[in-house]
Design a protein around this motif. Structure first.
Motif, PDB file in Angstrom:
ATOM      1  N   VAL A 141       0.862  -1.187   0.000  1.00 22.81           N
ATOM      2  CA  VAL A 141       0.000   0.000   0.000  1.00 22.81           C
ATOM      3  C   VAL A 141       0.898   1.236   0.000  1.00 22.81           C
ATOM      4  CG1 VAL A 141      -1.926  -1.136   1.159  1.00 22.81           C
ATOM      5  CG2 VAL A 141      -0.263   0.090   2.527  1.00 22.81           C
TER       6      VAL A 141
ATOM      7  N   ASN B 195       0.727   5.743  -1.117  1.00 21.56           N
ATOM      8  CA  ASN B 195       0.004   6.861  -1.731  1.00 21.56           C
ATOM      9  C   ASN B 195       0.901   7.633  -2.711  1.00 21.56           C
ATOM     10  OD1 ASN B 195       1.706   8.265  -0.025  1.00 21.56           O
ATOM     11  ND2 ASN B 195       0.092   9.466   0.974  1.00 21.56           N
TER      12      ASN B 195
ATOM     13  N   HIS C  47      -1.883  -1.591  -3.939  1.00 19.78           N
ATOM     14  CA  HIS C  47      -3.064  -0.767  -3.683  1.00 19.78           C
ATOM     15  C   HIS C  47      -2.624   0.677  -3.466  1.00 19.78           C
ATOM     16  CE1 HIS C  47      -5.614  -4.351  -2.890  1.00 19.78           C
ATOM     17  NE2 HIS C  47      -4.492  -4.846  -2.419  1.00 19.78           N
ATOM     18  N   THR C  48      -3.294   1.604  -4.139  1.00 22.99           N
ATOM     19  CA  THR C  48      -3.086   3.017  -3.855  1.00 22.99           C
ATOM     20  C   THR C  48      -3.932   3.359  -2.629  1.00 22.99           C
ATOM     21  OG1 THR C  48      -2.735   3.501  -6.186  1.00 22.99           O
ATOM     22  CG2 THR C  48      -3.242   5.368  -4.757  1.00 22.99           C
ATOM     23  N   CYS C  49      -3.281   3.768  -1.564  1.00 25.43           N
ATOM     24  CA  CYS C  49      -3.977   3.913  -0.289  1.00 25.43           C
ATOM     25  C   CYS C  49      -3.275   4.952   0.558  1.00 25.43           C
ATOM     26  CB  CYS C  49      -3.994   2.561   0.438  1.00 25.43           C
ATOM     27  SG  CYS C  49      -4.672   2.594   2.093  1.00 25.43           S
ATOM     28  N   ASP C  50      -4.054   5.855   1.158  1.00 23.33           N
ATOM     29  CA  ASP C  50      -3.531   6.841   2.095  1.00 23.33           C
ATOM     30  C   ASP C  50      -3.840   6.352   3.504  1.00 23.33           C
ATOM     31  OD1 ASP C  50      -3.076   9.058   3.766  1.00 23.33           O
ATOM     32  OD2 ASP C  50      -3.484  10.447   2.132  1.00 23.33           O
TER      33      ASP C  50
ATOM     34  N   ASN D 292      -6.437   7.830   5.829  1.00 18.70           N
ATOM     35  CA  ASN D 292      -7.842   7.685   5.454  1.00 18.70           C
ATOM     36  C   ASN D 292      -8.335   6.299   5.902  1.00 18.70           C
ATOM     37  OD1 ASN D 292     -10.239   7.029   3.974  1.00 18.70           O
ATOM     38  ND2 ASN D 292      -9.766   8.666   2.517  1.00 18.70           N
TER      39      ASN D 292
ATOM     40  N   ALA E 117     -11.101   4.705   5.787  1.00 21.09           N
ATOM     41  CA  ALA E 117     -11.924   3.951   4.835  1.00 21.09           C
ATOM     42  C   ALA E 117     -11.054   3.245   3.796  1.00 21.09           C
ATOM     43  CB  ALA E 117     -12.924   4.880   4.160  1.00 21.09           C
ATOM     44  N   GLN E 118     -10.014   3.924   3.323  1.00 25.55           N
ATOM     45  CA  GLN E 118      -9.117   3.312   2.344  1.00 25.55           C
ATOM     46  C   GLN E 118      -8.340   2.149   2.949  1.00 25.55           C
ATOM     47  OE1 GLN E 118      -6.621   6.142   0.287  1.00 25.55           O
ATOM     48  NE2 GLN E 118      -8.344   7.461  -0.273  1.00 25.55           N
ATOM     49  N   VAL E 119      -7.886   2.319   4.192  1.00 23.40           N
ATOM     50  CA  VAL E 119      -7.151   1.242   4.865  1.00 23.40           C
ATOM     51  C   VAL E 119      -8.062   0.029   5.062  1.00 23.40           C
ATOM     52  CG1 VAL E 119      -5.906   0.590   6.969  1.00 23.40           C
ATOM     53  CG2 VAL E 119      -5.652   2.908   6.031  1.00 23.40           C
TER      54      VAL E 119
ATOM     55  N   ALA F  70     -10.655  -0.821   3.355  1.00 21.08           N
ATOM     56  CA  ALA F  70     -10.983  -1.454   2.076  1.00 21.08           C
ATOM     57  C   ALA F  70      -9.917  -2.472   1.669  1.00 21.08           C
ATOM     58  CB  ALA F  70     -11.142  -0.390   0.998  1.00 21.08           C
ATOM     59  N   VAL F  71      -8.659  -2.171   1.954  1.00 19.04           N
ATOM     60  CA  VAL F  71      -7.584  -3.114   1.639  1.00 19.04           C
ATOM     61  C   VAL F  71      -7.744  -4.391   2.465  1.00 19.04           C
ATOM     62  CG1 VAL F  71      -5.090  -3.516   1.735  1.00 19.04           C
ATOM     63  CG2 VAL F  71      -5.964  -1.303   0.943  1.00 19.04           C
TER      64      VAL F  71
END
Length: 389
Positions: A51, A53, A90-93, A96, A98-100, A102-103
Protein backbone atom coordinates in the motif's frame (compact mmCIF):
# COMPACT_ATOMS: atom_id res chain seq x y z
CA UNK A 1 9.73 -52.97 7.59
CA UNK A 2 8.16 -54.67 4.55
CA UNK A 3 6.00 -52.40 2.42
CA UNK A 4 2.98 -53.40 0.34
CA UNK A 5 3.20 -52.30 -3.32
CA UNK A 6 2.52 -48.56 -3.58
CA UNK A 7 2.83 -47.89 0.16
CA UNK A 8 6.44 -46.77 0.01
CA UNK A 9 5.85 -44.17 -2.67
CA UNK A 10 2.81 -42.79 -0.92
CA UNK A 11 4.59 -42.72 2.46
CA UNK A 12 7.48 -40.70 1.11
CA UNK A 13 5.55 -38.51 -1.30
CA UNK A 14 6.69 -34.91 -1.18
CA UNK A 15 4.50 -32.80 1.03
CA UNK A 16 2.75 -29.97 -0.74
CA UNK A 17 4.36 -26.59 0.04
CA UNK A 18 2.98 -24.46 2.81
CA UNK A 19 0.61 -21.80 1.40
CA UNK A 20 2.03 -18.32 0.91
CA UNK A 21 1.62 -15.97 3.87
CA UNK A 22 0.28 -12.55 2.90
CA UNK A 23 2.42 -9.71 4.26
CA UNK A 24 1.29 -6.11 3.88
CA UNK A 25 4.10 -3.58 3.39
CA UNK A 26 3.15 0.08 3.78
CA UNK A 27 5.22 2.37 1.59
CA UNK A 28 6.08 -0.61 -0.60
CA UNK A 29 7.08 1.54 -3.57
CA UNK A 30 9.45 3.71 -1.56
CA UNK A 31 13.21 3.40 -1.25
CA UNK A 32 13.36 1.15 1.81
CA UNK A 33 9.95 -0.43 1.22
CA UNK A 34 10.82 -1.62 -2.29
CA UNK A 35 13.98 -3.38 -1.11
CA UNK A 36 12.00 -5.03 1.71
CA UNK A 37 9.37 -6.19 -0.78
CA UNK A 38 12.05 -7.75 -3.00
CA UNK A 39 13.63 -9.53 -0.03
CA UNK A 40 10.24 -11.03 0.83
CA UNK A 41 9.62 -12.02 -2.82
CA UNK A 42 12.98 -13.79 -2.99
CA UNK A 43 12.01 -16.19 -0.18
CA UNK A 44 9.01 -17.44 -2.22
CA UNK A 45 7.22 -17.94 1.12
CA UNK A 46 5.25 -14.69 1.12
CA UNK A 47 2.66 -12.93 -1.00
CA UNK A 48 3.38 -9.21 -0.69
CA UNK A 49 0.55 -6.69 -0.51
CA UNK A 50 1.87 -3.14 -1.02
CA UNK A 51 0.00 0.00 0.00
CA UNK A 52 1.37 3.41 -0.97
CA UNK A 53 0.00 6.86 -1.73
CA UNK A 54 3.10 7.72 -3.86
CA UNK A 55 3.75 10.93 -1.96
CA UNK A 56 7.49 10.29 -2.16
CA UNK A 57 7.62 7.23 -4.43
CA UNK A 58 6.70 5.96 -7.88
CA UNK A 59 4.47 3.05 -9.03
CA UNK A 60 7.20 2.11 -11.53
CA UNK A 61 9.22 0.70 -8.63
CA UNK A 62 6.63 -2.06 -8.13
CA UNK A 63 6.70 -2.95 -11.83
CA UNK A 64 10.46 -3.36 -11.64
CA UNK A 65 10.21 -5.43 -8.46
CA UNK A 66 7.98 -7.89 -10.27
CA UNK A 67 10.45 -8.01 -13.18
CA UNK A 68 13.41 -8.78 -10.87
CA UNK A 69 11.49 -11.42 -8.92
CA UNK A 70 10.07 -13.11 -12.02
CA UNK A 71 13.48 -13.20 -13.71
CA UNK A 72 14.88 -15.03 -10.68
CA UNK A 73 12.27 -17.82 -10.81
CA UNK A 74 13.44 -21.29 -11.88
CA UNK A 75 12.42 -22.53 -15.34
CA UNK A 76 9.99 -25.03 -13.84
CA UNK A 77 8.49 -22.57 -11.32
CA UNK A 78 5.26 -23.66 -9.69
CA UNK A 79 2.15 -21.51 -9.81
CA UNK A 80 2.74 -20.69 -6.13
CA UNK A 81 6.29 -19.53 -6.84
CA UNK A 82 5.02 -17.38 -9.70
CA UNK A 83 2.38 -15.93 -7.37
CA UNK A 84 5.05 -15.01 -4.81
CA UNK A 85 6.88 -12.97 -7.47
CA UNK A 86 3.86 -10.73 -8.18
CA UNK A 87 3.00 -7.91 -5.77
CA UNK A 88 -0.62 -7.01 -5.01
CA UNK A 89 -0.50 -3.20 -5.07
CA UNK A 90 -3.06 -0.77 -3.68
CA UNK A 91 -3.09 3.02 -3.86
CA UNK A 92 -3.98 3.91 -0.29
CA UNK A 93 -3.53 6.84 2.10
CA UNK A 94 -3.00 5.54 5.63
CA UNK A 95 -4.54 8.68 7.13
CA UNK A 96 -7.84 7.69 5.45
CA UNK A 97 -9.45 4.92 7.58
CA UNK A 98 -11.92 3.95 4.83
CA UNK A 99 -9.12 3.31 2.34
CA UNK A 100 -7.15 1.24 4.86
CA UNK A 101 -10.23 -0.78 5.75
CA UNK A 102 -10.98 -1.45 2.08
CA UNK A 103 -7.58 -3.11 1.64
CA UNK A 104 -8.09 -5.43 4.63
CA UNK A 105 -11.66 -6.24 3.56
CA UNK A 106 -10.35 -7.59 0.26
CA UNK A 107 -8.47 -10.34 2.11
CA UNK A 108 -10.91 -10.88 5.00
CA UNK A 109 -10.33 -11.75 8.66
CA UNK A 110 -7.00 -13.48 9.13
CA UNK A 111 -6.22 -12.98 5.45
CA UNK A 112 -3.08 -10.94 6.09
CA UNK A 113 -0.45 -12.76 8.18
CA UNK A 114 1.57 -9.70 9.21
CA UNK A 115 2.35 -6.06 8.48
CA UNK A 116 5.66 -4.25 7.92
CA UNK A 117 4.91 -0.56 8.45
CA UNK A 118 7.47 1.54 6.58
CA UNK A 119 5.41 4.47 5.25
CA UNK A 120 6.21 7.79 6.96
CA UNK A 121 7.46 11.30 6.38
CA UNK A 122 11.14 11.24 7.28
CA UNK A 123 12.86 14.62 7.01
CA UNK A 124 14.22 15.90 10.33
CA UNK A 125 14.48 19.46 9.03
CA UNK A 126 11.02 19.54 7.45
CA UNK A 127 9.45 18.12 10.61
CA UNK A 128 10.60 21.16 12.59
CA UNK A 129 8.69 23.40 10.14
CA UNK A 130 5.43 21.41 9.85
CA UNK A 131 5.17 19.31 13.03
CA UNK A 132 1.40 18.75 12.81
CA UNK A 133 1.81 17.24 9.34
CA UNK A 134 4.35 14.80 10.75
CA UNK A 135 2.25 13.82 13.75
CA UNK A 136 -0.81 13.23 11.55
CA UNK A 137 1.04 11.16 8.96
CA UNK A 138 3.41 9.25 11.24
CA UNK A 139 1.39 8.81 14.44
CA UNK A 140 -2.31 9.04 13.58
CA UNK A 141 -1.87 6.81 10.52
CA UNK A 142 -0.13 4.19 12.69
CA UNK A 143 -3.06 4.20 15.14
CA UNK A 144 -5.53 3.81 12.26
CA UNK A 145 -3.52 0.94 10.81
CA UNK A 146 -3.31 -0.88 14.15
CA UNK A 147 -7.04 -0.46 14.79
CA UNK A 148 -7.86 -1.94 11.39
CA UNK A 149 -5.38 -4.77 11.85
CA UNK A 150 -6.97 -5.68 15.17
CA UNK A 151 -10.44 -5.75 13.64
CA UNK A 152 -9.23 -8.17 10.95
CA UNK A 153 -7.26 -10.44 13.32
CA UNK A 154 -3.89 -9.38 11.91
CA UNK A 155 -1.72 -9.05 15.01
CA UNK A 156 1.92 -9.34 13.85
CA UNK A 157 3.63 -5.98 13.35
CA UNK A 158 7.11 -4.88 12.30
CA UNK A 159 7.57 -1.13 12.74
CA UNK A 160 10.13 1.01 10.93
CA UNK A 161 11.50 3.26 13.63
CA UNK A 162 14.64 5.38 13.62
CA UNK A 163 17.86 6.12 15.46
CA UNK A 164 16.55 9.67 15.88
CA UNK A 165 14.54 8.37 18.87
CA UNK A 166 17.78 8.59 20.87
CA UNK A 167 18.27 12.32 20.31
CA UNK A 168 21.76 13.25 21.47
CA UNK A 169 22.73 9.95 23.07
CA UNK A 170 24.85 9.78 26.25
CA UNK A 171 26.71 6.66 25.08
CA UNK A 172 28.29 5.83 21.68
CA UNK A 173 27.78 3.23 20.24
CA UNK A 174 24.10 3.37 21.19
CA UNK A 175 22.44 0.36 22.88
CA UNK A 176 18.66 -0.14 22.77
CA UNK A 177 18.51 0.51 26.53
CA UNK A 178 19.35 4.21 25.90
CA UNK A 179 16.62 6.59 27.09
CA UNK A 180 14.41 7.89 24.28
CA UNK A 181 14.68 11.67 23.91
CA UNK A 182 14.27 12.87 20.33
CA UNK A 183 15.35 16.37 19.26
CA UNK A 184 12.88 16.79 16.35
CA UNK A 185 9.16 16.26 15.70
CA UNK A 186 10.15 13.47 13.30
CA UNK A 187 12.03 11.63 16.04
CA UNK A 188 9.25 12.32 18.53
CA UNK A 189 6.68 10.88 16.11
CA UNK A 190 8.70 7.65 16.10
CA UNK A 191 8.87 7.55 19.91
CA UNK A 192 5.10 8.13 20.10
CA UNK A 193 4.42 5.33 17.64
CA UNK A 194 6.76 2.93 19.45
CA UNK A 195 5.00 3.76 22.73
CA UNK A 196 1.57 3.11 21.21
CA UNK A 197 2.70 -0.27 19.83
CA UNK A 198 4.23 -1.28 23.15
CA UNK A 199 1.07 -0.23 25.03
CA UNK A 200 -1.03 -2.34 22.66
CA UNK A 201 1.20 -5.37 23.26
CA UNK A 202 0.92 -4.76 27.03
CA UNK A 203 -2.87 -4.53 26.83
CA UNK A 204 -3.31 -7.69 24.74
CA UNK A 205 -0.24 -9.90 25.35
CA UNK A 206 -1.98 -13.04 24.14
CA UNK A 207 -2.77 -11.47 20.74
CA UNK A 208 -0.11 -9.04 19.64
CA UNK A 209 3.53 -9.57 18.68
CA UNK A 210 5.53 -6.56 17.53
CA UNK A 211 9.10 -5.49 16.82
CA UNK A 212 10.36 -1.95 16.29
CA UNK A 213 13.47 -1.61 14.13
CA UNK A 214 15.50 1.51 14.82
CA UNK A 215 17.21 2.28 11.52
CA UNK A 216 20.47 4.04 11.31
CA UNK A 217 21.39 5.30 7.78
CA UNK A 218 20.43 3.06 4.85
CA UNK A 219 22.43 3.57 1.67
CA UNK A 220 23.07 2.01 -1.72
CA UNK A 221 20.64 0.18 -3.99
CA UNK A 222 19.88 -3.29 -5.33
CA UNK A 223 22.94 -4.37 -7.35
CA UNK A 224 20.81 -4.76 -10.51
CA UNK A 225 20.40 -0.98 -10.63
CA UNK A 226 16.68 -1.46 -11.35
CA UNK A 227 15.47 -0.10 -8.01
CA UNK A 228 16.98 2.58 -5.80
CA UNK A 229 16.37 5.83 -3.97
CA UNK A 230 14.48 8.44 -5.98
CA UNK A 231 13.10 11.17 -3.70
CA UNK A 232 10.63 13.59 -5.22
CA UNK A 233 12.22 17.02 -5.34
CA UNK A 234 15.64 17.84 -3.97
CA UNK A 235 17.10 15.01 -1.87
CA UNK A 236 17.10 15.68 1.86
CA UNK A 237 19.72 13.03 2.67
CA UNK A 238 23.43 13.23 1.98
CA UNK A 239 24.13 10.25 -0.28
CA UNK A 240 21.27 10.71 -2.77
CA UNK A 241 22.14 14.42 -2.89
CA UNK A 242 25.74 13.56 -3.79
CA UNK A 243 24.50 11.14 -6.47
CA UNK A 244 22.20 13.81 -7.94
CA UNK A 245 25.09 16.30 -8.01
CA UNK A 246 27.34 13.82 -9.81
CA UNK A 247 24.69 12.93 -12.42
CA UNK A 248 23.76 16.59 -12.98
CA UNK A 249 20.25 16.63 -11.49
CA UNK A 250 21.32 19.05 -8.73
CA UNK A 251 23.31 21.93 -10.16
CA UNK A 252 24.76 23.31 -6.90
CA UNK A 253 28.45 24.23 -7.37
CA UNK A 254 29.18 23.31 -3.75
CA UNK A 255 27.89 20.89 -1.13
CA UNK A 256 26.78 22.70 2.02
CA UNK A 257 28.20 20.97 5.11
CA UNK A 258 26.16 21.80 8.20
CA UNK A 259 28.83 22.48 10.82
CA UNK A 260 32.43 21.33 11.24
CA UNK A 261 32.76 22.04 14.96
CA UNK A 262 31.08 18.92 16.37
CA UNK A 263 32.99 16.74 18.88
CA UNK A 264 33.87 14.19 16.17
CA UNK A 265 37.22 13.25 14.55
CA UNK A 266 36.92 15.76 11.69
CA UNK A 267 34.27 18.04 13.21
CA UNK A 268 31.43 16.93 10.91
CA UNK A 269 28.45 14.80 11.93
CA UNK A 270 29.00 11.05 12.16
CA UNK A 271 26.38 8.53 11.05
CA UNK A 272 26.19 4.75 10.89
CA UNK A 273 25.56 3.71 7.26
CA UNK A 274 24.38 0.25 6.26
CA UNK A 275 23.48 -1.19 2.87
CA UNK A 276 19.75 -1.02 2.14
CA UNK A 277 19.74 -4.74 1.21
CA UNK A 278 21.22 -5.60 4.63
CA UNK A 279 18.54 -3.41 6.23
CA UNK A 280 15.83 -5.17 4.20
CA UNK A 281 17.06 -8.58 5.36
CA UNK A 282 16.71 -7.30 8.94
CA UNK A 283 12.98 -6.88 8.29
CA UNK A 284 12.69 -10.45 7.06
CA UNK A 285 14.40 -11.67 10.24
CA UNK A 286 12.05 -9.54 12.38
CA UNK A 287 9.00 -10.83 10.52
CA UNK A 288 10.11 -14.42 11.04
CA UNK A 289 10.63 -13.66 14.74
CA UNK A 290 6.87 -12.99 15.00
CA UNK A 291 6.05 -16.61 14.14
CA UNK A 292 4.38 -18.72 16.88
CA UNK A 293 7.47 -20.89 17.44
CA UNK A 294 9.89 -17.95 17.79
CA UNK A 295 11.99 -17.74 20.97
CA UNK A 296 12.77 -14.03 20.58
CA UNK A 297 10.22 -12.92 23.19
CA UNK A 298 11.17 -15.53 25.81
CA UNK A 299 13.49 -13.03 27.48
CA UNK A 300 10.85 -10.29 27.84
CA UNK A 301 10.56 -9.01 31.41
CA UNK A 302 6.75 -8.97 31.26
CA UNK A 303 4.02 -10.77 29.29
CA UNK A 304 4.03 -8.22 26.43
CA UNK A 305 5.48 -9.64 23.21
CA UNK A 306 7.32 -6.48 22.13
CA UNK A 307 10.99 -5.70 21.41
CA UNK A 308 13.06 -2.98 19.78
CA UNK A 309 16.30 -3.51 17.88
CA UNK A 310 18.97 -1.32 16.30
CA UNK A 311 19.76 -2.01 12.65
CA UNK A 312 23.19 -0.61 11.84
CA UNK A 313 26.79 -1.65 11.19
CA UNK A 314 28.17 -0.35 14.47
CA UNK A 315 30.67 1.82 12.59
CA UNK A 316 30.30 5.57 12.15
CA UNK A 317 31.24 7.60 9.07
CA UNK A 318 31.56 11.38 8.97
CA UNK A 319 30.08 13.67 6.33
CA UNK A 320 33.53 14.29 4.87
CA UNK A 321 34.29 10.55 4.74
CA UNK A 322 31.04 9.96 2.84
CA UNK A 323 31.91 12.73 0.37
CA UNK A 324 35.34 11.15 -0.21
CA UNK A 325 33.79 7.69 -0.74
CA UNK A 326 31.36 9.11 -3.30
CA UNK A 327 34.21 11.00 -4.99
CA UNK A 328 35.99 7.67 -5.45
CA UNK A 329 32.85 5.91 -6.70
CA UNK A 330 31.72 8.61 -9.17
CA UNK A 331 34.91 10.40 -10.16
CA UNK A 332 33.04 13.67 -9.49
CA UNK A 333 35.09 16.41 -7.80
CA UNK A 334 32.80 17.64 -5.02
CA UNK A 335 33.43 21.11 -3.60
CA UNK A 336 32.31 21.70 -0.02
CA UNK A 337 31.26 24.83 1.84
CA UNK A 338 30.87 24.72 5.62
CA UNK A 339 27.80 26.56 6.89
CA UNK A 340 26.12 26.77 10.31
CA UNK A 341 24.77 23.79 12.18
CA UNK A 342 21.28 22.57 11.26
CA UNK A 343 18.59 22.42 13.91
CA UNK A 344 17.81 18.86 15.00
CA UNK A 345 21.18 17.38 13.96
CA UNK A 346 23.16 15.46 16.58
CA UNK A 347 26.95 14.89 16.52
CA UNK A 348 27.13 11.10 16.41
CA UNK A 349 24.57 8.36 15.76
CA UNK A 350 26.43 5.05 15.71
CA UNK A 351 24.58 1.83 16.54
CA UNK A 352 25.40 -0.94 18.93
CA UNK A 353 23.80 -3.74 16.83
CA UNK A 354 24.81 -6.56 19.21
CA UNK A 355 21.24 -7.34 20.35
CA UNK A 356 19.89 -7.72 16.81
CA UNK A 357 22.89 -9.88 15.92
CA UNK A 358 22.39 -12.14 18.97
CA UNK A 359 18.59 -12.46 18.92
CA UNK A 360 17.61 -12.03 15.26
CA UNK A 361 20.78 -13.21 13.55
CA UNK A 362 21.12 -9.80 11.89
CA UNK A 363 24.31 -8.86 10.03
CA UNK A 364 25.27 -5.86 7.88
CA UNK A 365 28.43 -7.04 6.08
CA UNK A 366 28.46 -4.73 3.05
CA UNK A 367 30.94 -1.86 3.29
CA UNK A 368 30.72 1.83 2.38
CA UNK A 369 32.53 1.27 -0.92
CA UNK A 370 29.85 -1.23 -1.98
CA UNK A 371 27.04 1.12 -0.87
CA UNK A 372 28.47 3.99 -2.96
CA UNK A 373 29.13 1.71 -5.95
CA UNK A 374 25.56 0.35 -5.92
CA UNK A 375 24.09 3.84 -5.45
CA UNK A 376 26.09 5.19 -8.39
CA UNK A 377 25.15 2.15 -10.53
CA UNK A 378 21.46 2.93 -9.87
CA UNK A 379 21.90 6.65 -10.55
CA UNK A 380 23.86 6.17 -13.78
CA UNK A 381 21.30 3.71 -15.15
CA UNK A 382 18.43 5.97 -14.03
CA UNK A 383 19.66 9.59 -14.27
CA UNK A 384 16.07 10.80 -13.99
CA UNK A 385 15.06 8.10 -11.52
CA UNK A 386 11.66 6.50 -12.02
CA UNK A 387 10.28 9.82 -13.22
CA UNK A 388 11.25 9.08 -16.81
CA UNK A 389 8.69 6.23 -16.95
Amino acid sequence: MAMVNGDASSSYAAASPEPLKRVLVTGGAGYIGSHIVLTLQETRKYKVVSVDNYHNSFPAALTRLNEIAQAALPENATNQEKDSAAVDSHTCDLTNPAQVRAVFEKYGKGGIWGVIHVAAYKSVGESTEVPLTYYLNNVSATVCLLQTMSEFDCVRFVYSSSATVYGTPPIIPIPESTRLKADSPYGKSKIMSETIIQDLCQAEPDRWRAISLRYFNPAGAHPSGLIGEDPRGRPGNLLPLLAHMAVGRVKDPKLRVFGDDYPTPDGTCVRDYLHVMDLAKGHLLALEALAPDSKVFDSCSDPARYKAYNLGKGKGMSVLQIVEAMRNATGYDYKCEVVGRRRGDVPDLTADPALAEAELGFKAPQNLETMCRDLWNWQQKNPDGYGAE
